[in-house]
Design an enzyme around this catalytic site. Structure first.
Site, mmCIF file in Angstrom:
data_model
loop_
_atom_site.group_PDB
_atom_site.id
_atom_site.type_symbol
_atom_site.label_atom_id
_atom_site.label_comp_id
_atom_site.label_asym_id
_atom_site.label_seq_id
_atom_site.Cartn_x
_atom_site.Cartn_y
_atom_site.Cartn_z
ATOM 1 N N ARG A 128 0.806 -1.228 0.000
ATOM 2 C CA ARG A 128 0.000 0.000 0.000
ATOM 3 C C ARG A 128 0.842 1.282 0.000
ATOM 4 N NH1 ARG A 128 -3.100 -2.973 3.910
ATOM 5 N NH2 ARG A 128 -4.768 -4.071 2.827
ATOM 6 N N LYS A 150 2.875 11.232 -11.754
ATOM 7 C CA LYS A 150 1.976 10.372 -12.534
ATOM 8 C C LYS A 150 2.689 9.045 -12.761
ATOM 9 C CE LYS A 150 -0.948 13.431 -15.258
ATOM 10 N NZ LYS A 150 -1.278 13.889 -16.631
ATOM 11 N N GLU A 192 9.075 17.057 -25.546
ATOM 12 C CA GLU A 192 8.450 17.486 -24.282
ATOM 13 C C GLU A 192 9.023 18.826 -23.814
ATOM 14 O OE1 GLU A 192 5.819 15.996 -23.217
ATOM 15 O OE2 GLU A 192 5.978 13.807 -23.340
ATOM 16 N N LYS A 234 7.005 22.772 -15.091
ATOM 17 C CA LYS A 234 6.190 21.646 -14.632
ATOM 18 C C LYS A 234 5.905 21.766 -13.137
ATOM 19 C CE LYS A 234 5.011 16.902 -15.030
ATOM 20 N NZ LYS A 234 5.131 15.624 -15.696
ATOM 21 N N GLU A 244 -4.620 16.838 -11.636
ATOM 22 C CA GLU A 244 -5.197 17.178 -12.934
ATOM 23 C C GLU A 244 -6.712 17.367 -12.888
ATOM 24 O OE1 GLU A 244 -3.186 15.408 -16.343
ATOM 25 O OE2 GLU A 244 -5.070 15.521 -17.462
ATOM 26 N N ARG A 248 -3.478 21.185 -14.966
ATOM 27 C CA ARG A 248 -2.406 20.240 -15.340
ATOM 28 C C ARG A 248 -2.611 19.621 -16.725
ATOM 29 N NH1 ARG A 248 0.739 15.705 -11.647
ATOM 30 N NH2 ARG A 248 2.015 14.923 -13.362
ATOM 31 N N ASN A 252 -0.541 18.135 -21.418
ATOM 32 C CA ASN A 252 -0.812 17.093 -22.414
ATOM 33 C C ASN A 252 -0.970 17.663 -23.821
ATOM 34 O OD1 ASN A 252 -0.765 14.775 -20.791
ATOM 35 N ND2 ASN A 252 -2.752 15.342 -19.949
ATOM 36 N N HIS A 255 -0.653 15.464 -26.852
ATOM 37 C CA HIS A 255 -0.686 14.070 -26.410
ATOM 38 C C HIS A 255 -1.933 13.319 -26.880
ATOM 39 C CE1 HIS A 255 2.608 15.453 -23.993
ATOM 40 N NE2 HIS A 255 2.743 14.319 -23.351
ATOM 41 N N HIS A 259 -0.983 10.068 -28.470
ATOM 42 C CA HIS A 259 -1.324 8.762 -27.889
ATOM 43 C C HIS A 259 -2.074 7.904 -28.910
ATOM 44 C CE1 HIS A 259 -1.068 10.070 -23.376
ATOM 45 N NE2 HIS A 259 0.105 9.943 -23.948
ATOM 46 N N HIS A 272 7.170 7.698 -27.757
ATOM 47 C CA HIS A 272 6.193 8.606 -27.155
ATOM 48 C C HIS A 272 6.469 10.060 -27.599
ATOM 49 C CE1 HIS A 272 3.524 10.380 -24.186
ATOM 50 N NE2 HIS A 272 4.519 11.141 -23.773
HETATM 51 P P1 NAD Z 1 11.968 4.856 -22.409
HETATM 52 O O1 NAD Z 1 11.808 4.758 -20.974
HETATM 53 O O2 NAD Z 1 11.460 3.744 -23.252
HETATM 54 O O3 NAD Z 1 13.507 5.089 -22.740
HETATM 55 C C1 NAD Z 1 13.894 5.241 -24.071
HETATM 56 C C2 NAD Z 1 15.026 4.267 -24.465
HETATM 57 O O4 NAD Z 1 16.255 4.796 -24.012
HETATM 58 C C3 NAD Z 1 14.917 2.890 -23.892
HETATM 59 O O5 NAD Z 1 15.356 1.955 -24.834
HETATM 60 C C4 NAD Z 1 15.867 2.941 -22.706
HETATM 61 O O6 NAD Z 1 16.356 1.664 -22.348
HETATM 62 C C5 NAD Z 1 16.949 3.798 -23.260
HETATM 63 N N1 NAD Z 1 17.740 4.533 -22.290
HETATM 64 C C6 NAD Z 1 17.325 5.149 -21.172
HETATM 65 N N2 NAD Z 1 18.317 5.862 -20.640
HETATM 66 C C7 NAD Z 1 19.395 5.679 -21.411
HETATM 67 C C8 NAD Z 1 20.705 6.176 -21.374
HETATM 68 N N3 NAD Z 1 21.103 7.078 -20.480
HETATM 69 N N4 NAD Z 1 21.580 5.754 -22.323
HETATM 70 C C9 NAD Z 1 21.174 4.885 -23.291
HETATM 71 N N5 NAD Z 1 19.935 4.421 -23.400
HETATM 72 C C10 NAD Z 1 19.052 4.819 -22.471
HETATM 73 O O7 NAD Z 1 11.262 6.166 -22.999
HETATM 74 P P2 NAD Z 1 11.153 7.663 -22.455
HETATM 75 O O8 NAD Z 1 11.047 8.494 -23.673
HETATM 76 O O9 NAD Z 1 12.161 7.982 -21.457
HETATM 77 O O10 NAD Z 1 9.754 7.666 -21.707
HETATM 78 C C11 NAD Z 1 8.552 7.423 -22.398
HETATM 79 C C12 NAD Z 1 7.526 6.960 -21.410
HETATM 80 O O11 NAD Z 1 7.289 7.985 -20.453
HETATM 81 C C13 NAD Z 1 6.193 6.643 -22.021
HETATM 82 O O12 NAD Z 1 5.720 5.425 -21.509
HETATM 83 C C14 NAD Z 1 5.300 7.774 -21.577
HETATM 84 O O13 NAD Z 1 3.955 7.408 -21.461
HETATM 85 C C15 NAD Z 1 5.888 8.124 -20.256
HETATM 86 N N6 NAD Z 1 5.626 9.499 -19.823
HETATM 87 C C16 NAD Z 1 5.152 9.660 -18.566
HETATM 88 C C17 NAD Z 1 4.931 10.941 -18.090
HETATM 89 C C18 NAD Z 1 4.490 11.138 -16.676
HETATM 90 O O14 NAD Z 1 4.151 12.266 -16.308
HETATM 91 N N7 NAD Z 1 4.527 10.129 -15.856
HETATM 92 C C19 NAD Z 1 5.180 12.046 -18.911
HETATM 93 C C20 NAD Z 1 5.671 11.829 -20.194
HETATM 94 C C21 NAD Z 1 5.888 10.531 -20.643
HETATM 95 N N1 GLY Z 2 3.144 14.658 -18.685
HETATM 96 C C1 GLY Z 2 1.928 15.261 -18.300
HETATM 97 C C2 GLY Z 2 1.756 15.406 -16.838
HETATM 98 O O1 GLY Z 2 2.641 15.105 -16.064
HETATM 99 O O2 GLY Z 2 0.734 15.854 -16.406
#
Ligand code: NAD
Ligand code: GLY
Length: 373
Positions: A128, A150, A192, A234, A244, A248, A252, A255, A259, A272
């Protein structure tokens, strides 16, 4: 000289009352015990990473954390958006339970947004709720996903559909980790960063136009500015609307279309950030057709997104009814209300809002912005 390594960390704070926390930004942070000082005490810690990032950074993080926690375990998940699912999430719980981790165990998310979102969700639900720390290693994760709490996994019918709001204890953005990031991933992160300009800060957009080359060349000072300014914006937004209920949603921008592209092509085909980049062109075009911004503004954004190395033309998702497929996918968006899609639009340069739009108009936008058959 590597300037990022030479600088003391920049601190940006997320102000959320008792859930407030710092974002540390700088070079060489991963190896400094000071970076992790003052975190909740525990006998065990678990580093959650993936099979790509583990060989690069897990040992170094494990070594520095060992001074603070009796036992530091590592679990390396399979790499990719297509693994952001229940089965992979369960590997984190397997690791926690196999090591008899108690409710004080601290989780460290070492990787990009996929690892960060899944680790956060695991931390929110294991016993939890246990504390967790974000150690983002992609530009996208440093400027966006690691900040704001998030957490989520995907469902085949929609992205990030299952998750929780759960804030980390700290975010550690070691800019040096960006040196190993593939070019395509760097561009995805730039999407982003660009996002924050049209929704909140036109000065940032001006700066990006001047510094895109420096960013793509990974100049430490440029990266530090981009990460800092993105986190500051942010932090301001999340500080006002953590869950949100209104404001907030502007984060997006791009997005809703993005998406749909990600889900429509199958997770992992477009990154993404690529979906968001192209989605911003589509959302800006919608804003123009709603009479909110002019064509010059849309063109300015399109050029910048292209300079970042991102796609600006949407893919075909359906040979028979492409726009219909986009619309169907967008109805599953979390902002949709009673089946009505809600879009983040640019009300005027530097200011965003959320609105519905007639399907016919959205179809026109999709037709105008997507590849022809
Ligand atoms: P990812 O986590 O898939 O990383 C991208 C690639 O880079 C992967 O292959 C990873 O293994 C590699 N990698 C990571 N760090 C590295 C490094 N230093 N050197 C070499 N390779 C490296 O993708 P991302 O773009 O980081 O994140 C996308 C995800 O984030 C999506 O799932 C999206 O929905 C989510 N997201 C969440 C929020 C939120 O607010 N929580 C906001 C935006 C995006
Ligand atoms: N990436 C959008 C949010 O954090 O709200």
């Amino acid at each position: 000289m590597n300037q990022a390594s030479a600088c003391a960390p920049i601190q940006v704070r997320i102000e959320l009352g008792e859930r407030s926390y710092p974002i540390l930004i700088g070079g060489g942070l991963l190896d400094q015990a000071q970076t992790f000082a003052g975190l909740p005490r525990a006998s065990q810690a678990l580093i959650v990473t993936n099979t790509t990032v583990a060989p690069l950074y897990a040992q170094r993080l494990q070594a520095v954390l060992q001074a603070q926690y009796g036992r530091v375990h590592v679990v390396a998940l399979p790499d990719g958006e297509e693994y952001k699912d229940w089965q992979t999430l369960n590997q984190i719980f397997d690791a926690l339970l196999a090591q008899a981790c108690d409710r004080k165990t601290v989780l460290f998310a070492l990787g990009g947004g996929v690892v960060g979102d899944m680790t956060g969700f695991a931390a929110a639900s294991y016993m939890r709720g246990v504390p967790f720390v974000q150690v983002p290693t992609t530009l996208l994760a440093q400027v966006d996903s690691s900040v704001g709490g998030k957490t989520a996994i995907n469902h085949p019918l929609g992205k990030n559909m299952i998750g929780a709001f759960y804030q980390p204890q700290r975010v550690v953005c070691d800019l040096d980790t960006l040196k190993t990031l593939p070019e395509r991933e760097l561009s995805a992160g730039l999407a982003e960063v660009i996002k924050y300009g049209p929704i909140a800060d036109m000065a940032l957009l001006d700066w990006l136009e001047q510094n895109m080359q420096a960013l793509r060349a990974r100049e430490p000072a440029a990266l530090a500015h981009a990460v800092r300014r993105s986190c500051e914006i942010k932090a301001l937004v999340v500080g006002q609307d953590e869950r949100e209920s209104g404001l907030r949603a502007i984060l997006n921008f791009g997005h809703t279309f993005g998406h749909a592209i990600e889900a429509g092509l199958g997770y992992g085909h477009w990154l993404h950030g690529e979906g968001v980049g192209c989605g911003m062109v589509m959302a800006a075009t919608l804003s123009q057709r709603l009479g909110l911004v002019d064509a010059a503004f849309v063109q300015r954004l399109r050029v910048l997104i292209e300079q970042a190395g991102l796609p600006v033309v949407g893919p075909q998702l359906d040979a028979q009814d492409n726009a219909g497929r986009y619309l169907a996918l967008m109805r599953v968006d979390k902002k949709a209300e009673a089946g009505e899609i809600r879009f983040v639009v640019i009300e005027k340069p530097g200011q965003a809002g959320v609105r519905g739009a007639p399907d016919a108009l959205v179809r026109e936008v999709i037709d105008a912005c997507c590849l022809r058959q």
